[in-house]
Motif scaffolding. Structure first.
Motif, PDB file in Angstrom:
ATOM      1  N   SER A 111      10.259  45.126 -63.558  1.00 56.45           N
ATOM      2  CA  SER A 111      10.411  46.350 -62.689  1.00 56.45           C
ATOM      3  C   SER A 111      10.015  47.718 -63.214  1.00 56.45           C
ATOM      4  O   SER A 111       9.081  48.461 -62.591  1.00 56.45           O
ATOM      5  CB  SER A 111      12.039  46.310 -62.346  1.00 56.45           C
ATOM      6  OG  SER A 111      12.337  45.301 -61.579  1.00 56.45           O
ATOM      7  N   ASP A 112      10.382  47.948 -64.507  1.00 49.26           N
ATOM      8  CA  ASP A 112       9.862  49.132 -64.988  1.00 49.26           C
ATOM      9  C   ASP A 112       8.410  49.223 -65.170  1.00 49.26           C
ATOM     10  O   ASP A 112       7.729  50.265 -64.886  1.00 49.26           O
ATOM     11  CB  ASP A 112      10.299  49.200 -66.300  1.00 49.26           C
ATOM     12  CG  ASP A 112      12.008  49.692 -66.182  1.00 49.26           C
ATOM     13  OD1 ASP A 112      12.395  50.062 -65.230  1.00 49.26           O
ATOM     14  OD2 ASP A 112      12.775  49.630 -67.306  1.00 49.26           O
ATOM     15  N   LYS A 113       7.748  48.090 -65.625  1.00 55.90           N
ATOM     16  CA  LYS A 113       6.374  47.977 -65.819  1.00 55.90           C
ATOM     17  C   LYS A 113       5.550  48.158 -64.548  1.00 55.90           C
ATOM     18  O   LYS A 113       4.530  49.076 -64.512  1.00 55.90           O
ATOM     19  CB  LYS A 113       5.923  46.954 -66.403  1.00 55.90           C
ATOM     20  CG  LYS A 113       4.525  46.662 -66.927  1.00 55.90           C
ATOM     21  CD  LYS A 113       4.328  45.350 -67.759  1.00 55.90           C
ATOM     22  CE  LYS A 113       2.819  45.295 -68.376  1.00 55.90           C
ATOM     23  NZ  LYS A 113       2.506  44.048 -69.100  1.00 55.90           N
ATOM     24  N   ILE A 114       6.059  47.697 -63.401  1.00 49.00           N
ATOM     25  CA  ILE A 114       5.320  47.693 -62.177  1.00 49.00           C
ATOM     26  C   ILE A 114       5.287  49.052 -61.557  1.00 49.00           C
ATOM     27  O   ILE A 114       4.406  49.908 -61.120  1.00 49.00           O
ATOM     28  CB  ILE A 114       5.611  46.749 -61.104  1.00 49.00           C
ATOM     29  CG1 ILE A 114       4.394  46.596 -60.123  1.00 49.00           C
ATOM     30  CG2 ILE A 114       7.057  46.841 -60.525  1.00 49.00           C
ATOM     31  CD1 ILE A 114       4.578  45.651 -59.151  1.00 49.00           C
ATOM     32  N   LYS A 115       6.527  49.829 -62.000  1.00 48.97           N
ATOM     33  CA  LYS A 115       6.825  51.133 -61.481  1.00 48.97           C
ATOM     34  C   LYS A 115       5.567  52.119 -62.210  1.00 48.97           C
ATOM     35  O   LYS A 115       5.233  53.151 -61.428  1.00 48.97           O
ATOM     36  CB  LYS A 115       8.281  51.559 -61.839  1.00 48.97           C
ATOM     37  CG  LYS A 115       8.539  52.902 -61.354  1.00 48.97           C
ATOM     38  CD  LYS A 115      10.103  53.382 -61.735  1.00 48.97           C
ATOM     39  CE  LYS A 115      10.525  54.850 -61.362  1.00 48.97           C
ATOM     40  NZ  LYS A 115      11.860  55.062 -61.517  1.00 48.97           N
ATOM     41  N   LYS A 116       5.456  51.735 -63.457  1.00 50.76           N
ATOM     42  CA  LYS A 116       4.562  52.793 -64.375  1.00 50.76           C
ATOM     43  C   LYS A 116       3.252  52.429 -63.721  1.00 50.76           C
ATOM     44  O   LYS A 116       2.410  53.476 -63.464  1.00 50.76           O
ATOM     45  CB  LYS A 116       4.812  52.241 -65.837  1.00 50.76           C
ATOM     46  CG  LYS A 116       3.746  53.240 -66.579  1.00 50.76           C
ATOM     47  CD  LYS A 116       3.946  52.960 -68.119  1.00 50.76           C
ATOM     48  CE  LYS A 116       2.954  53.649 -68.988  1.00 50.76           C
ATOM     49  NZ  LYS A 116       3.223  53.100 -70.218  1.00 50.76           N
ATOM     50  N   GLU A 117       2.928  51.274 -63.459  1.00 54.29           N
ATOM     51  CA  GLU A 117       1.579  50.985 -62.754  1.00 54.29           C
ATOM     52  C   GLU A 117       1.227  51.666 -61.559  1.00 54.29           C
ATOM     53  O   GLU A 117       0.204  52.116 -61.111  1.00 54.29           O
ATOM     54  CB  GLU A 117       1.170  49.446 -62.875  1.00 54.29           C
ATOM     55  CG  GLU A 117       1.183  49.054 -64.180  1.00 54.29           C
ATOM     56  CD  GLU A 117       0.911  47.445 -64.434  1.00 54.29           C
ATOM     57  OE1 GLU A 117       0.297  46.864 -63.500  1.00 54.29           O
ATOM     58  OE2 GLU A 117       0.837  46.823 -65.308  1.00 54.29           O
TER      59      GLU A 117
END
Length: 349
Positions: A111-117
């Motif tokens: 979740s955090d990674k896709i938010k960043k992307e």
């Protein structure tokens, strides 16, 4: 046959490529049965359908264009679900099943990674208003994360007046938020393949996993107190189930094994049972036979996503699905606690 028998027979006729025998175009349009509507000879609705397909295609292209870099470069294990992908699989046309967003299924740990992307691509977690995009409050983001199977939606302005915004829903489970059952998404997302949508190559679920995801999504819509009170039951969702099986023909044995692993057989049977009530189809019956041991009479005769909110139906299925106002059916069923829950969802969703 029930008093809605003529309508159902017309639906069955159309599904088999025959003349409807009854003008049900208004009903098909209201219930978002675009594929069946396309099989009628109603010139008014065929013209409307053509216009909506044009806008649908433009929206799909804008959504996929906005995510092209993500699709080509991310190392997140994901699958695009519903929307154009489902429309292609069920109806052989990525633009026939109209939707307002693009849904991406991921493992919650990403979740955090896709938010960043997504933020790097210009997306904001927020809602579209008359004043433009308004970011969600921290409270709203936490509500979505803790109470549902989705993160708060992402949105981005496109500059295209016909499709001014792209909306993305990030799903972190195939189960709904209230469910005590949770899927192992790391394992589930191994069941993927690649598909091309308007020259964009994206990952989607394999047929058996995709059908399970579809059924669980629709089961949630059929049983959520909030969603039932908001929009009632939709014939178009049963069309999704029916035509997906007819077109994709997932392996019954693989489907059963995966459902067993996920412990969701009773929900699959539920969707098959009511789909067959509408279409009365031998192919559906063969899948029902494979899932017969999961038949749950309590689920079939009630609504509600949790045991604490489960309520029994006192009217027939066709009366429920074709009711002009399902809240008239629900009003004597819902407790004060139920009404409070519905209001909370209305405020945050």
């Amino acid at each position: 046959m029930c008093k809605y028998g003529d309508i159902i027979q017309a639906v069955r006729n159309l599904s088999k490529g025959e003349e409807a025998g009854l003008d049900i175009s208004d009903i098909l349009y209201r219930h978002r049965c675009s594929y069946l509507l396309s099989l009628t000879k109603d010139k008014k609705y065929l013209k409307t359908l053509a216009s909506e397909k044009f806008l649908s295609k433009m929206a799909v292209i804008e959504r996929y264009k906005a995510l092209a870099y993500f699709f080509e470069n991310t190392d997140i294990n994901y699958a695009v679900i519903k929307g154009a992908v489902l429309s292609l699989c069920a109806y052989n046309d990525p633009y026939l099943r109209f939707s307002g967003d693009i849904d991406i299924l991921i493992d919650k740990n990403d979740s955090d990674k896709i938010k960043k992307e997504l933020k790097a691509l210009g997306f904001v977690q927020g809602r579209v208003t008359d004043r433009g995009i308004i970011p969600f409050s921290r409270e709203e983001i936490l509500f979505q994360t803790s109470m549902t199977h989705q993160t708060a939606p992402y949105v981005k302005e496109t500059g295209n007046k016909l499709c001014p915004y792209v909306n993305i829903d990030i799903n972190t489970d195939i189960m709904w938020g209230e469910s005590k059952k949770k899927a192992d998404m790391t394992d589930f997302l191994q069941h993927t393949t690649t598909v091309e949508i308007n020259s964009f190559k994206v990952k989607k679920l394999l047929p058996e996993a995709e059908f399970i995801s579809l059924c669980l999504h629709h089961y949630k819509d059929f049983n959520s107190l909030y969603l039932l009170s908001k929009k009632g039951l939709c014939l178009g969702q049963y069309c999704d189930i029916y035509f997906y099986l007819k077109n994709m023909k997932p392996s019954a044995s693989i489907l059963q094994a995966l459902a067993e692993q996920l412990n969701v057989g009773e929900y699959i049977y539920y969707c098959l049972y009511y789909t067959d009530l509408i279409f009365d189809d031998e192919d559906i019956k063969s899948y029902m036979l494979a899932f017969e041991k999961y038949k749950n009479d309590t689920l079939l005769s009630s609504f509600g996503l949790g045991e604490d909110e489960r309520r029994g139906w006192e009217c027939g299925f066709f009366e429920r699905i074709f009711s002009p106002n399902i809240n008239e059916i629900l009003k004597d069923k819902l407790t004060q606690q139920d009404l409070i829950k519905i209001r909370i969802n209305q405020n945050f969703m």
